[in-house]
Write a protein that holds these residues in place. Structure first.
Motif, mmCIF file in Angstrom:
data_model
loop_
_atom_site.group_PDB
_atom_site.id
_atom_site.type_symbol
_atom_site.label_atom_id
_atom_site.label_comp_id
_atom_site.label_asym_id
_atom_site.label_seq_id
_atom_site.Cartn_x
_atom_site.Cartn_y
_atom_site.Cartn_z
ATOM 1 N N ILE A 1 -1.598 4.653 6.722
ATOM 2 C CA ILE A 1 -0.314 3.953 6.627
ATOM 3 C C ILE A 1 0.817 4.976 6.470
ATOM 4 N N HIS A 2 1.805 4.847 7.341
ATOM 5 C CA HIS A 2 2.975 5.712 7.228
ATOM 6 C C HIS A 2 4.018 5.102 6.307
ATOM 7 N N GLU A 3 4.271 3.801 6.507
ATOM 8 C CA GLU A 3 5.327 3.170 5.714
ATOM 9 C C GLU A 3 5.079 1.657 5.667
ATOM 10 N N LYS B 1 3.199 -5.827 6.280
ATOM 11 C CA LYS B 1 3.537 -5.278 7.602
ATOM 12 C C LYS B 1 3.783 -3.780 7.444
ATOM 13 N N VAL B 2 2.994 -2.998 8.179
ATOM 14 C CA VAL B 2 3.040 -1.551 7.991
ATOM 15 C C VAL B 2 3.157 -0.834 9.335
ATOM 16 N N THR B 3 3.589 0.441 9.231
ATOM 17 C CA THR B 3 3.518 1.348 10.388
ATOM 18 C C THR B 3 2.398 2.330 10.118
ATOM 19 N N VAL B 4 1.777 2.804 11.194
ATOM 20 C CA VAL B 4 0.603 3.664 11.080
ATOM 21 C C VAL B 4 0.885 5.008 11.743
ATOM 22 N N SER B 5 0.402 6.035 11.100
ATOM 23 C CA SER B 5 0.632 7.384 11.621
ATOM 24 C C SER B 5 -0.307 7.701 12.770
ATOM 25 N N PRO C 1 0.826 -1.212 0.000
ATOM 26 C CA PRO C 1 0.000 0.000 0.000
ATOM 27 C C PRO C 1 0.868 1.274 0.000
ATOM 28 N N ASP C 2 0.309 2.295 -0.610
ATOM 29 C CA ASP C 2 1.016 3.583 -0.634
ATOM 30 C C ASP C 2 0.862 4.291 0.706
ATOM 31 N N PRO C 3 1.857 5.056 1.095
ATOM 32 C CA PRO C 3 1.728 5.859 2.332
ATOM 33 C C PRO C 3 0.504 6.760 2.257
ATOM 34 N N GLY C 4 -0.234 6.848 3.340
ATOM 35 C CA GLY C 4 -1.438 7.671 3.388
ATOM 36 C C GLY C 4 -2.712 6.874 3.156
ATOM 37 N N GLU C 5 -2.595 5.653 2.668
ATOM 38 C CA GLU C 5 -3.793 4.827 2.475
ATOM 39 C C GLU C 5 -4.364 4.393 3.821
ATOM 40 N N ALA C 6 -5.645 4.115 3.810
ATOM 41 C CA ALA C 6 -6.291 3.624 5.027
ATOM 42 C C ALA C 6 -5.863 2.185 5.279
#
Length: 225
Positions: A197-199, A216-220, A171-176
């Motif tokens: 999604i941050h990264e 596996k993502v990080t969230v803002s 997913p692109d950064p900023g996506e839900a």
């Protein structure tokens, strides 16, 4: 000459009368004349009786033959009805067997597809970490002589996965965040919208409508500097 000695002379009229009387007597008694005409009525009656008897016998024989033919026809019709019922039953049974066989082939085809899909999924699940390792190697070896070889290997690797219908989840950064496709590793302060999604820490993989592994993502947190 005396009266006693006189001779009776038969006249033609007397002879004709005697003949008529004789014929009448013969007809009354049924005696046969020399030309056979006196017995004609009796013979006719006997012939008529014989003909009637023959006709009656023929009628009886014909009636028996007709009865026998009717019985045979009835038996034949019964046999034909039984044969028709047997043919109908066999036809119905054949239709059921064909339907069962068709259903069996469809189930077998689906089963084979499921087996192949599971086999491919299992293979991808084993290969996905290898691909991720190659991606990390590219991040670490930006100036290394090994980079072209790693990039070539990764490209071929992706071609094989694509042939198997595998797509990466990145997913692109900023996506839900999609809980079905994304695994949140941690929350970080970022100027991106809160909860987005941050990264992407590690890409995930999906095959058809089945997610093999979540990204596996990080969230803002929404609290950017």
């Amino acid at each position: 000459m005396s009266d006693d000695d006189a001779v009776d002379v038969e006249t033609p009229d007397d002879a004709e009368g005697d003949a008529e009387r004789t014929n009448g007597t013969a007809e009354a008694t049924g005696e046969k004349r020399s030309d056979g005409s006196a017995d004609a009525p009796a013979d006719a009656r006997r012939d008529e009786a014989a003909l009637a008897a023959a006709v009656a016998e023929h009628d009886d024989a014909l009636a028996r033959e007709v009865a026998a033919l009717e019985a045979e026809l009835s038996e034949t019709r019964g046999a034909l009805r039984e044969r028709d019922e047997e043919v109908e039953e066999l036809t119905s049974k054949l239709a059921r067997v064909k339907a069962d066989f068709s259903n069996y082939k469809e189930r077998a085809k689906r089963k084979q597809a499921e087996i192949r899909e599971r086999a491919s999924e299992a293979l991808v699940e084993r290969l996905a970490p290898v691909r991720n390792d190659l991606l990390r190697a590219l991040d670490q070896e930006e100036g290394s002589d090994l980079r072209p070889g790693v990039e070539s290997t990764l490209e071929k690797f992706d071609e094989v996965l694509a042939e198997e219908g595998v797509e990466s989840i990145e997913p692109d950064p900023g996506e839900a965040v999609d809980p079905a496709r994304h695994q949140v590793m941690l929350r970080v302060d970022s100027d991106r919208p809160e909860g987005s999604i941050h990264e992407v820490y590690e890409p995930g993989y999906e095959m058809g409508d089945r997610v093999l592994s979540e990204a596996k993502v990080t969230v803002s947190t929404g609290d950017g500097e």
